[in-house]
Write a protein that holds these residues in place. Structure first.
Motif, PDB file in Angstrom:
ATOM      1  N   PRO A   1       0.793  -1.239   0.000  1.00 34.73           N
ATOM      2  CA  PRO A   1       0.000   0.000   0.000  1.00 34.73           C
ATOM      3  C   PRO A   1       0.821   1.283   0.000  1.00 34.73           C
ATOM      4  CG  PRO A   1      -0.068  -1.037   2.152  1.00 34.73           C
ATOM      5  CD  PRO A   1       0.634  -1.995   1.225  1.00 34.73           C
ATOM      6  N   ILE A   2       2.068   1.229   0.466  1.00 30.98           N
ATOM      7  CA  ILE A   2       2.932   2.413   0.436  1.00 30.98           C
ATOM      8  C   ILE A   2       4.283   2.034  -0.182  1.00 30.98           C
ATOM      9  CG2 ILE A   2       1.868   3.854   2.231  1.00 30.98           C
ATOM     10  CD1 ILE A   2       3.756   2.548   4.264  1.00 30.98           C
ATOM     11  N   PHE A   3       4.198   1.497  -1.382  1.00 40.92           N
ATOM     12  CA  PHE A   3       5.367   1.000  -2.096  1.00 40.92           C
ATOM     13  C   PHE A   3       6.472   2.054  -2.202  1.00 40.92           C
ATOM     14  CE2 PHE A   3       7.588   0.260  -6.175  1.00 40.92           C
ATOM     15  CZ  PHE A   3       8.180  -0.950  -5.866  1.00 40.92           C
ATOM     16  N   GLU A   4       6.073   3.308  -2.419  1.00 40.69           N
ATOM     17  CA  GLU A   4       7.059   4.381  -2.596  1.00 40.69           C
ATOM     18  C   GLU A   4       7.924   4.591  -1.357  1.00 40.69           C
ATOM     19  OE1 GLU A   4       3.274   6.066  -1.020  1.00 40.69           O
ATOM     20  OE2 GLU A   4       3.738   4.739  -2.691  1.00 40.69           O
ATOM     21  N   LYS A   5       7.516   4.080  -0.199  1.00 35.34           N
ATOM     22  CA  LYS A   5       8.292   4.225   1.032  1.00 35.34           C
ATOM     23  C   LYS A   5       9.076   2.969   1.390  1.00 35.34           C
ATOM     24  CE  LYS A   5       5.498   7.816   3.085  1.00 35.34           C
ATOM     25  NZ  LYS A   5       4.776   8.272   4.267  1.00 35.34           N
TER      26      LYS A   5
ATOM     27  N   ASN B   1      11.211  -3.353  -0.917  1.00 29.49           N
ATOM     28  CA  ASN B   1      10.346  -3.862  -1.982  1.00 29.49           C
ATOM     29  C   ASN B   1      10.690  -3.242  -3.329  1.00 29.49           C
ATOM     30  OD1 ASN B   1       7.923  -5.783  -1.269  1.00 29.49           O
ATOM     31  ND2 ASN B   1       8.371  -4.549   0.538  1.00 29.49           N
ATOM     32  N   GLN B   2      11.090  -1.992  -3.330  1.00 29.32           N
ATOM     33  CA  GLN B   2      11.524  -1.354  -4.576  1.00 29.32           C
ATOM     34  C   GLN B   2      12.746  -2.074  -5.146  1.00 29.32           C
ATOM     35  OE1 GLN B   2      12.060   2.912  -4.083  1.00 29.32           O
ATOM     36  NE2 GLN B   2      10.150   3.064  -2.958  1.00 29.32           N
ATOM     37  N   ALA B   3      13.701  -2.380  -4.288  1.00 26.19           N
ATOM     38  CA  ALA B   3      14.917  -3.082  -4.739  1.00 26.19           C
ATOM     39  C   ALA B   3      14.578  -4.470  -5.274  1.00 26.19           C
ATOM     40  CB  ALA B   3      15.922  -3.173  -3.598  1.00 26.19           C
ATOM     41  N   MET B   4      13.658  -5.152  -4.609  1.00 28.33           N
ATOM     42  CA  MET B   4      13.247  -6.483  -5.078  1.00 28.33           C
ATOM     43  C   MET B   4      12.604  -6.384  -6.461  1.00 28.33           C
ATOM     44  SD  MET B   4      11.762  -8.102  -1.511  1.00 28.33           S
ATOM     45  CE  MET B   4      10.987  -9.519  -2.300  1.00 28.33           C
ATOM     46  N   LEU B   5      11.711  -5.420  -6.631  1.00 28.71           N
ATOM     47  CA  LEU B   5      11.065  -5.245  -7.930  1.00 28.71           C
ATOM     48  C   LEU B   5      12.089  -4.898  -9.005  1.00 28.71           C
ATOM     49  CD1 LEU B   5       8.580  -5.028  -9.746  1.00 28.71           C
ATOM     50  CD2 LEU B   5       8.354  -2.643  -8.985  1.00 28.71           C
TER      51      LEU B   5
ATOM     52  N   ILE C   1       3.798 -15.023  -8.233  1.00 25.64           N
ATOM     53  CA  ILE C   1       4.504 -14.488  -7.066  1.00 25.64           C
ATOM     54  C   ILE C   1       3.607 -13.449  -6.403  1.00 25.64           C
ATOM     55  CG2 ILE C   1       6.531 -13.226  -6.224  1.00 25.64           C
ATOM     56  CD1 ILE C   1       7.983 -14.111  -8.793  1.00 25.64           C
ATOM     57  N   PHE C   2       3.517 -13.531  -5.090  1.00 29.66           N
ATOM     58  CA  PHE C   2       2.837 -12.509  -4.302  1.00 29.66           C
ATOM     59  C   PHE C   2       3.924 -11.819  -3.483  1.00 29.66           C
ATOM     60  CE2 PHE C   2      -0.249 -15.792  -5.185  1.00 29.66           C
ATOM     61  CZ  PHE C   2      -1.324 -15.053  -5.665  1.00 29.66           C
ATOM     62  N   GLN C   3       4.333 -10.642  -3.935  1.00 34.41           N
ATOM     63  CA  GLN C   3       5.374  -9.882  -3.234  1.00 34.41           C
ATOM     64  C   GLN C   3       4.686  -8.858  -2.346  1.00 34.41           C
ATOM     65  OE1 GLN C   3       8.664  -8.203  -5.542  1.00 34.41           O
ATOM     66  NE2 GLN C   3       8.726  -6.473  -4.129  1.00 34.41           N
ATOM     67  N   HIS C   4       4.940  -8.969  -1.044  1.00 34.16           N
ATOM     68  CA  HIS C   4       4.268  -8.084  -0.107  1.00 34.16           C
ATOM     69  C   HIS C   4       5.024  -8.010   1.216  1.00 34.16           C
ATOM     70  CE1 HIS C   4       2.677 -11.552   2.247  1.00 34.16           C
ATOM     71  NE2 HIS C   4       2.615 -12.145   1.070  1.00 34.16           N
ATOM     72  N   PRO C   5       4.762  -6.942   1.972  1.00 37.58           N
ATOM     73  CA  PRO C   5       5.301  -6.895   3.333  1.00 37.58           C
ATOM     74  C   PRO C   5       4.534  -7.883   4.198  1.00 37.58           C
ATOM     75  CG  PRO C   5       3.899  -4.988   2.924  1.00 37.58           C
ATOM     76  CD  PRO C   5       3.993  -5.735   1.629  1.00 37.58           C
ATOM     77  N   PHE C   6       5.171  -8.333   5.240  1.00 38.10           N
ATOM     78  CA  PHE C   6       4.575  -9.307   6.150  1.00 38.10           C
ATOM     79  C   PHE C   6       3.838  -8.550   7.254  1.00 38.10           C
ATOM     80  CE2 PHE C   6       5.502 -13.392   8.699  1.00 38.10           C
ATOM     81  CZ  PHE C   6       4.490 -14.077   8.042  1.00 38.10           C
ATOM     82  N   TYR C   7       2.658  -8.022   6.893  1.00 36.12           N
ATOM     83  CA  TYR C   7       1.852  -7.232   7.824  1.00 36.12           C
ATOM     84  C   TYR C   7       1.104  -8.140   8.783  1.00 36.12           C
ATOM     85  CZ  TYR C   7       2.134  -2.751   5.244  1.00 36.12           C
ATOM     86  OH  TYR C   7       2.546  -1.584   4.657  1.00 36.12           O
ATOM     87  N   TRP C   8       1.297  -7.949  10.060  1.00 34.50           N
ATOM     88  CA  TRP C   8       0.589  -8.693  11.086  1.00 34.50           C
ATOM     89  C   TRP C   8       0.555 -10.191  10.781  1.00 34.50           C
ATOM     90  CZ3 TRP C   8       0.272  -6.740  15.603  1.00 34.50           C
ATOM     91  CH2 TRP C   8       0.199  -5.364  15.755  1.00 34.50           C
TER      92      TRP C   8
ATOM     93  N   ALA D   1      14.065  -5.932   6.902  1.00 34.42           N
ATOM     94  CA  ALA D   1      13.944  -5.094   5.699  1.00 34.42           C
ATOM     95  C   ALA D   1      13.942  -3.601   5.998  1.00 34.42           C
ATOM     96  CB  ALA D   1      12.675  -5.477   4.937  1.00 34.42           C
ATOM     97  N   GLU D   2      13.556  -3.223   7.195  1.00 33.77           N
ATOM     98  CA  GLU D   2      13.494  -1.799   7.542  1.00 33.77           C
ATOM     99  C   GLU D   2      14.788  -1.273   8.148  1.00 33.77           C
ATOM    100  OE1 GLU D   2      10.148  -1.455  10.136  1.00 33.77           O
ATOM    101  OE2 GLU D   2       8.734  -2.105   8.597  1.00 33.77           O
ATOM    102  N   THR D   3      15.681  -2.174   8.549  1.00 35.08           N
ATOM    103  CA  THR D   3      16.854  -1.714   9.293  1.00 35.08           C
ATOM    104  C   THR D   3      18.197  -2.084   8.661  1.00 35.08           C
ATOM    105  OG1 THR D   3      16.753  -3.697  10.674  1.00 35.08           O
ATOM    106  CG2 THR D   3      15.631  -1.720  11.505  1.00 35.08           C
TER     107      THR D   3
END
Length: 191
Positions: free
Chosen positions: A12-16, A20-24, A63-70, A153-155
């Motif tokens: 939902p906030i790919f630009e941030k 995920n940008q690097a993976m794409l 492929i389902f590329q996504h952050p692991f939310y909750w 992925a965030e750190t």
């Protein structure tokens, strides 16, 4: 035979998300990869079911590329599953049209790999937490492929993200190659 890969990008906030940008960026130049950005296509959550089903039928590896939310995925992927993987298409009478295709979750997780253990703060492995996706794939007659996970992925540093993105590309290329070999073997046996 070339394996056609559908990358359903669900962020939902790919630009941030530089991970995920690097993976794409690491795989989007592969000629056999088709990128389907679900949040770009459906910002209002009104999913074109027929379009999505046709995309699935046109590809071998999904492929389902996504952050692991909750311990799961962003909500649009759940909505997509509820609507697109419908009875009569993905299962049930007249269904199982996806049988034999491959399902891959490619996820980014904020925590370290060690936290996804019985003694880590997440208490379960990512494999265990991804079981609902695995069961969904199985229920649809699809083959669940070992997930790709980028931990921390965030750190982690930009250099580490780049290495992980290359590992992602290598994994997709390896899968596509082995799926091609598998298809070629089946075609030769059928001759």
């Amino acid at each position: 035979m070339t394996t056609r890969v559908l990358l359903n990008l669900v962020h939902p906030i790919f630009e941030k998300s530089w991970a995920n940008q690097a993976m794409l960026e690491a795989i989007q130049d592969l000629s056999y990869v088709h990128v389907n950005d679900l949040y770009e296509e459906y910002p209002d959550f009104f999913i074109d079911i027929q379009r999505e089903q046709k995309l699935l039928l046109d590809h071998s590896l999904i492929i389902f590329q996504h952050p692991f939310y909750w311990y799961s995925s962003p909500s649009l992927l759940k909505e997509w599953q509820d609507l697109v993987l419908a009875e009569g298409f993905a299962y049930g009478e007249g269904g199982y049209q996806l049988a034999g295709r491959y399902w891959l979750n490619a996820i980014t997780a904020g925590a370290a790999k060690e936290s996804y253990t019985p003694h880590g703060f997440n208490h379960f492995s990512t494999t265990e937490l991804l079981r609902p996706f695995e069961q969904t794939a199985d229920f649809c007659g699809m083959k669940f492929v070992e997930p790709f996970v980028m931990y921390e992925a965030e750190t982690i540093s930009h250099r580490a993200v780049e290495k992980e993105a290359q590992r992602y590309r290598d994994y997709i290329e390896s899968l596509a190659h082995s799926l091609d070999l598998f298809s070629d073997i089946n075609e030769e046996e059928a001759s």
